[in-house]
Design an enzyme around this catalytic site. Structure first.
Site, PDB file in Angstrom:
ATOM      1  N   ARG A  19       0.827  -1.213   0.000  1.00  0.00           N
ATOM      2  CA  ARG A  19       0.000   0.000   0.000  1.00  0.00           C
ATOM      3  C   ARG A  19       0.862   1.265   0.000  1.00  0.00           C
ATOM      4  O   ARG A  19       0.547   2.226  -0.687  1.00  0.00           O
ATOM      5  CB  ARG A  19      -0.974  -0.008   1.179  1.00  0.00           C
ATOM      6  N   ASN A  37      -6.259  -3.477   1.624  1.00  0.00           N
ATOM      7  CA  ASN A  37      -6.108  -4.921   1.806  1.00  0.00           C
ATOM      8  C   ASN A  37      -7.483  -5.560   1.878  1.00  0.00           C
ATOM      9  O   ASN A  37      -8.420  -4.984   2.427  1.00  0.00           O
ATOM     10  CB  ASN A  37      -5.360  -5.228   3.106  1.00  0.00           C
TER      11      ASN A  37
END
Length: 90
Positions: A19, A37
């Site tokens: 990320r 996620n």
């Protein structure tokens, strides 16, 4: 021409800085959207901007140090006209 895609990444993509790498790449290529996620171990990303910049974004993520992508599902979406940033969602 501006496009928006939902990209679902599979492989070793959680717990490896994915990320952070995605946010950095999105900012580098002036893209908007988000990354998050998923419970199944994948990572979903919606990304919007020039198609060539989106391709560079994906290549930058693929070159991440600990990231190992085994597959990517790609779906074209409608543009969100007023979107201005790329966010990490939890």
């Amino acid at each position: 021409m501006e496009k928006r895609f939902r990209l679902c990444f599979y492989g070793i993509v959680q717990g490896v800085g994915f990320r952070y790498t995605a946010r950095h790449a999105a900012n580098m290529y002036r893209l908007t959207g988000y990354v998050k996620n998923e419970y199944d171990g994948s990572v979903t990303c919606e990304v919007q901007g020039e198609e060539a910049a989106i391709s560079r974004f994906v290549e930058t993520i693929k070159s991440g140090r600990f990231i190992e992508i085994s597959g990517i599902d790609r779906t074209e979406l409608d543009i969100i006209p007023d979107e201005r940033s790329f966010d990490v969602r939890y």
